[in-house]
Write a protein that holds these residues in place. Sequence first.
Motif, PDB file in Angstrom:
ATOM      1  N   ALA A   1      45.078  29.167  34.285  1.00 34.09           N
ATOM      2  CA  ALA A   1      44.797  28.692  35.642  1.00 34.09           C
ATOM      3  C   ALA A   1      43.349  28.971  36.031  1.00 34.09           C
ATOM      4  CB  ALA A   1      45.748  29.354  36.632  1.00 34.09           C
ATOM      5  N   PHE A   2      42.727  29.975  35.429  1.00 33.39           N
ATOM      6  CA  PHE A   2      41.341  30.299  35.754  1.00 33.39           C
ATOM      7  C   PHE A   2      40.344  29.472  34.947  1.00 33.39           C
ATOM      8  CE2 PHE A   2      43.793  33.980  37.045  1.00 33.39           C
ATOM      9  CZ  PHE A   2      43.267  34.237  38.310  1.00 33.39           C
ATOM     10  N   LEU A   3      40.843  28.623  34.049  1.00 31.49           N
ATOM     11  CA  LEU A   3      39.963  27.732  33.301  1.00 31.49           C
ATOM     12  C   LEU A   3      39.584  26.499  34.107  1.00 31.49           C
ATOM     13  CD1 LEU A   3      41.575  27.637  29.739  1.00 31.49           C
ATOM     14  CD2 LEU A   3      39.554  28.903  30.435  1.00 31.49           C
ATOM     15  N   GLY A   4      40.559  25.983  34.852  1.00 34.87           N
ATOM     16  CA  GLY A   4      40.352  24.696  35.490  1.00 34.87           C
ATOM     17  C   GLY A   4      39.908  24.801  36.929  1.00 34.87           C
ATOM     18  N   PRO A   5      39.475  23.683  37.496  1.00 38.24           N
ATOM     19  CA  PRO A   5      39.155  23.634  38.922  1.00 38.24           C
ATOM     20  C   PRO A   5      40.419  23.760  39.757  1.00 38.24           C
ATOM     21  CG  PRO A   5      39.071  21.451  37.984  1.00 38.24           C
ATOM     22  CD  PRO A   5      39.270  22.382  36.837  1.00 38.24           C
TER      23      PRO A   5
ATOM     24  N   PRO B   1      34.631  29.576  33.889  1.00 39.25           N
ATOM     25  CA  PRO B   1      33.936  30.873  33.779  1.00 39.25           C
ATOM     26  C   PRO B   1      34.187  31.475  32.401  1.00 39.25           C
ATOM     27  CG  PRO B   1      35.249  30.742  35.790  1.00 39.25           C
ATOM     28  CD  PRO B   1      35.645  29.577  34.957  1.00 39.25           C
ATOM     29  N   TYR B   2      33.161  32.012  31.815  1.00 39.39           N
ATOM     30  CA  TYR B   2      33.301  32.556  30.474  1.00 39.39           C
ATOM     31  C   TYR B   2      34.294  33.710  30.439  1.00 39.39           C
ATOM     32  CZ  TYR B   2      32.063  34.425  25.903  1.00 39.39           C
ATOM     33  OH  TYR B   2      32.110  34.875  24.610  1.00 39.39           O
ATOM     34  N   VAL B   3      34.408  34.465  31.522  1.00 42.73           N
ATOM     35  CA  VAL B   3      35.354  35.577  31.534  1.00 42.73           C
ATOM     36  C   VAL B   3      36.787  35.086  31.355  1.00 42.73           C
ATOM     37  CG1 VAL B   3      35.640  35.598  34.050  1.00 42.73           C
ATOM     38  CG2 VAL B   3      36.013  37.699  32.730  1.00 42.73           C
ATOM     39  N   ALA B   4      37.099  33.863  31.824  1.00 44.98           N
ATOM     40  CA  ALA B   4      38.437  33.311  31.614  1.00 44.98           C
ATOM     41  C   ALA B   4      38.688  33.053  30.137  1.00 44.98           C
ATOM     42  CB  ALA B   4      38.603  32.020  32.414  1.00 44.98           C
TER      43      ALA B   4
ATOM     44  N   ALA C   1      34.888  30.180  41.301  1.00 48.21           N
ATOM     45  CA  ALA C   1      35.655  30.292  40.059  1.00 48.21           C
ATOM     46  C   ALA C   1      35.288  31.561  39.304  1.00 48.21           C
ATOM     47  CB  ALA C   1      35.406  29.062  39.192  1.00 48.21           C
ATOM     48  N   VAL C   2      34.011  31.909  39.294  1.00 40.64           N
ATOM     49  CA  VAL C   2      33.562  33.119  38.602  1.00 40.64           C
ATOM     50  C   VAL C   2      34.134  34.361  39.274  1.00 40.64           C
ATOM     51  CG1 VAL C   2      31.556  34.525  38.032  1.00 40.64           C
ATOM     52  CG2 VAL C   2      31.466  32.035  37.725  1.00 40.64           C
ATOM     53  N   ILE C   3      34.088  34.394  40.603  1.00 36.99           N
ATOM     54  CA  ILE C   3      34.598  35.554  41.335  1.00 36.99           C
ATOM     55  C   ILE C   3      36.103  35.713  41.117  1.00 36.99           C
ATOM     56  CG2 ILE C   3      34.982  36.497  43.643  1.00 36.99           C
ATOM     57  CD1 ILE C   3      32.312  35.257  44.474  1.00 36.99           C
ATOM     58  N   ALA C   4      36.839  34.596  41.175  1.00 35.94           N
ATOM     59  CA  ALA C   4      38.287  34.651  40.988  1.00 35.94           C
ATOM     60  C   ALA C   4      38.637  35.148  39.588  1.00 35.94           C
ATOM     61  CB  ALA C   4      38.897  33.277  41.233  1.00 35.94           C
ATOM     62  N   ALA C   5      37.967  34.605  38.558  1.00 39.59           N
ATOM     63  CA  ALA C   5      38.257  35.020  37.185  1.00 39.59           C
ATOM     64  C   ALA C   5      37.870  36.474  36.948  1.00 39.59           C
ATOM     65  CB  ALA C   5      37.533  34.103  36.208  1.00 39.59           C
ATOM     66  N   ALA C   6      36.722  36.888  37.496  1.00 41.58           N
ATOM     67  CA  ALA C   6      36.288  38.271  37.321  1.00 41.58           C
ATOM     68  C   ALA C   6      37.246  39.241  38.009  1.00 41.58           C
ATOM     69  CB  ALA C   6      34.876  38.443  37.863  1.00 41.58           C
ATOM     70  N   SER C   7      37.741  38.867  39.163  1.00 39.70           N
ATOM     71  CA  SER C   7      38.697  39.718  39.880  1.00 39.70           C
ATOM     72  C   SER C   7      39.987  39.866  39.091  1.00 39.70           C
ATOM     73  CB  SER C   7      38.973  39.139  41.269  1.00 39.70           C
ATOM     74  OG  SER C   7      37.791  39.052  42.032  1.00 39.70           O
TER      75      SER C   7
ATOM     76  N   ALA D   1      40.254  39.561  35.921  1.00 40.25           N
ATOM     77  CA  ALA D   1      39.944  40.337  34.721  1.00 40.25           C
ATOM     78  C   ALA D   1      40.132  41.833  34.973  1.00 40.25           C
ATOM     79  CB  ALA D   1      38.521  40.048  34.257  1.00 40.25           C
ATOM     80  N   LEU D   2      39.807  42.298  36.176  1.00 36.81           N
ATOM     81  CA  LEU D   2      40.005  43.701  36.513  1.00 36.81           C
ATOM     82  C   LEU D   2      41.498  44.042  36.523  1.00 36.81           C
ATOM     83  CD1 LEU D   2      37.367  44.077  39.383  1.00 36.81           C
ATOM     84  CD2 LEU D   2      37.139  44.764  36.977  1.00 36.81           C
ATOM     85  N   VAL D   3      42.317  43.120  37.020  1.00 35.68           N
ATOM     86  CA  VAL D   3      43.771  43.332  37.018  1.00 35.68           C
ATOM     87  C   VAL D   3      44.279  43.423  35.586  1.00 35.68           C
ATOM     88  CG1 VAL D   3      45.990  42.329  37.667  1.00 35.68           C
ATOM     89  CG2 VAL D   3      44.051  42.175  39.244  1.00 35.68           C
ATOM     90  N   VAL D   4      43.820  42.487  34.740  1.00 36.95           N
ATOM     91  CA  VAL D   4      44.254  42.482  33.342  1.00 36.95           C
ATOM     92  C   VAL D   4      43.808  43.767  32.646  1.00 36.95           C
ATOM     93  CG1 VAL D   4      43.948  41.337  31.118  1.00 36.95           C
ATOM     94  CG2 VAL D   4      44.320  39.970  33.181  1.00 36.95           C
ATOM     95  N   ALA D   5      42.592  44.217  32.916  1.00 36.25           N
ATOM     96  CA  ALA D   5      42.098  45.446  32.292  1.00 36.25           C
ATOM     97  C   ALA D   5      42.977  46.645  32.660  1.00 36.25           C
ATOM     98  CB  ALA D   5      40.653  45.693  32.712  1.00 36.25           C
ATOM     99  N   TRP D   6      43.352  46.747  33.916  1.00 37.88           N
ATOM    100  CA  TRP D   6      44.200  47.853  34.361  1.00 37.88           C
ATOM    101  C   TRP D   6      45.586  47.778  33.719  1.00 37.88           C
ATOM    102  CZ3 TRP D   6      44.206  52.486  36.318  1.00 37.88           C
ATOM    103  CH2 TRP D   6      45.372  52.998  36.871  1.00 37.88           C
ATOM    104  N   LEU D   7      46.183  46.587  33.709  1.00 40.49           N
ATOM    105  CA  LEU D   7      47.522  46.432  33.154  1.00 40.49           C
ATOM    106  C   LEU D   7      47.524  46.520  31.632  1.00 40.49           C
ATOM    107  CD1 LEU D   7      48.907  43.550  35.424  1.00 40.49           C
ATOM    108  CD2 LEU D   7      49.401  45.998  35.569  1.00 40.49           C
ATOM    109  N   SER D   8      46.369  46.368  31.009  1.00 35.29           N
ATOM    110  CA  SER D   8      46.295  46.440  29.551  1.00 35.29           C
ATOM    111  C   SER D   8      46.380  47.871  29.032  1.00 35.29           C
ATOM    112  CB  SER D   8      44.999  45.796  29.057  1.00 35.29           C
ATOM    113  OG  SER D   8      44.991  44.405  29.303  1.00 35.29           O
ATOM    114  N   LEU D   9      46.240  48.848  29.904  1.00 35.06           N
ATOM    115  CA  LEU D   9      46.271  50.240  29.442  1.00 35.06           C
ATOM    116  C   LEU D   9      47.599  50.572  28.777  1.00 35.06           C
ATOM    117  CD1 LEU D   9      44.525  52.023  32.468  1.00 35.06           C
ATOM    118  CD2 LEU D   9      43.519  51.384  30.261  1.00 35.06           C
TER     119      LEU D   9
END
Length: 512
Positions: free
Chosen positions: A150-154, A168-171, A316-322, A324-332
């Motif tokens: 969902a973070f890939l597309g408009p 966004p590249y982070v997606a 789009a960059v802000i949404a994907a980056a935000s 990414a922080l959720v994914v990083a936390w849940l990836s622990l």
Amino acid sequence: MEPDPRELQTPGQRVVSRLHRIFVGERPAGNYVLTRFVVLRVLGLVFVAAFASAVTQLVPLVGAHGITPMGPVDDFWARPTLFWWSASDAVLGTVSLIGLVLSIALLLGCENAFLLVVLWVLYLSIVHVGGRWYAFGWEIQLLETALLCAFLGPLARLRPLAGDRPPPYVAVVLLRWLAFRIMLGAGLIKLRGDPCWTELTCLESHFETQPLPNPVSFYFHHLPPAVLRAGVVFNHVAELVLPWFVFGPRRLRLIAALGMIAFQFTLIVSGNLSFLNWLTLVPLLACLDDAFLRRLLPARLRARAGDGTTRPTRAAVIAAASYALVVAWLSLDVVANLAGRRQQMNASFDRLHLVNTYGAFGSISTVRLELQIEGTDAAVPDDSAVWRPYHLPCKPGPVDRRPCWISPYHRRLDWLMWFAALDVAGHGTLARETWLFSLLDRLLAGEPTVLSLFADPPQFPGGAPTFVRVDVYRYWFAPLGDPDWWKRERLDQLIRPVARDDPDLRGLLDGE
């Protein structure tokens, strides 16, 4: 000769430059407009298969007259689902049909974030009421993948490659992180599981004993042992070595991605593993970039993708980056699981299945058992009774019937009958797959929705059998050149003939 500007940067500037490329985008090789196009088309195909399965099977499995009751819907916050408002058969069918229509739209090119979020909500609702029928690892993998995509597309766009703003590249990085976890998790579970994976002998029985073999499985099974051992080595390279390069230099990343993609196509060809391997292609394709795909795709698509000079929107960059922080936390928890000795396979650590751990075929069966359900309309189930089999569409039945080829479609009852046979092989009884007693009850009632799950079910004058039973058979592939596909022998009777009012059957059902 002009010096490379990167050589003139301080270490701090290089870090900032790297972060900028991750969160905003790489150029020119890192423009992912064509990558997004390919990724979302494959995801659309997977969603079509997933919702088509729900349209035809959800009501027979968990509907009002289905095999088992649906999962609990009384606590919305514990298990969010649209069926909290209504769980009728009509609503089950409507949600499934809406999901199928929207999946077709995604497949045809309607790529936008809103559509993917809606598909995620619909499928999450089904998974949370699907119970044992939706306990497969690829269900949560589809949910995680859909939300990442969902973070890939408009936000809202009805045509592919319209506007040509890259994601966004982070997606893209998040999808590569998913690819890494999927592949490495599958490899580690094998090393920690069946010793045949380290002895290189697993494929000598896998193609014969896997859940739903296809016609090619027959020929793979008869390959020389040296080729089958080489296949295990290829498996280990694809799952244990190549994933480490998804974040490596571009050339190594492309080589690793192509190797893992080739591995997934091998699995698709050699067995009916539902939509698992098609779905795994999605994050693997995110390892490719437009500079590579331009060599493969038609000129018309290349022209519509633009020249790679545009940037993703700030929102789009802000949404994907935000996210990414959720994914990083849940990836622990996921990383801890991968590193731990007691690795869980296909487990979720949050109620929305945002970040999960995966794995497949940690152990391999060496003998294929099949449970054959039979019914009779005889008044007494003695030696004079004529028993007629209930054959499933994609399970071995008549020895001369060619194995089916249905991937990426998923036949859920066929799969769970395979798990039930494993239960019998491991415990001698149905320790986990107790839903089989409910299935027998539905067959004794002649329930038409449940009968739709079978291939040409037997017809009885009264509309239902008077007794049903379950026998255990051993199956193995016939030799090359034999007119049949299978050989089989009857081993035992698992469930004696029972009528619907049998006190033992009623006791089992009342105790569920």
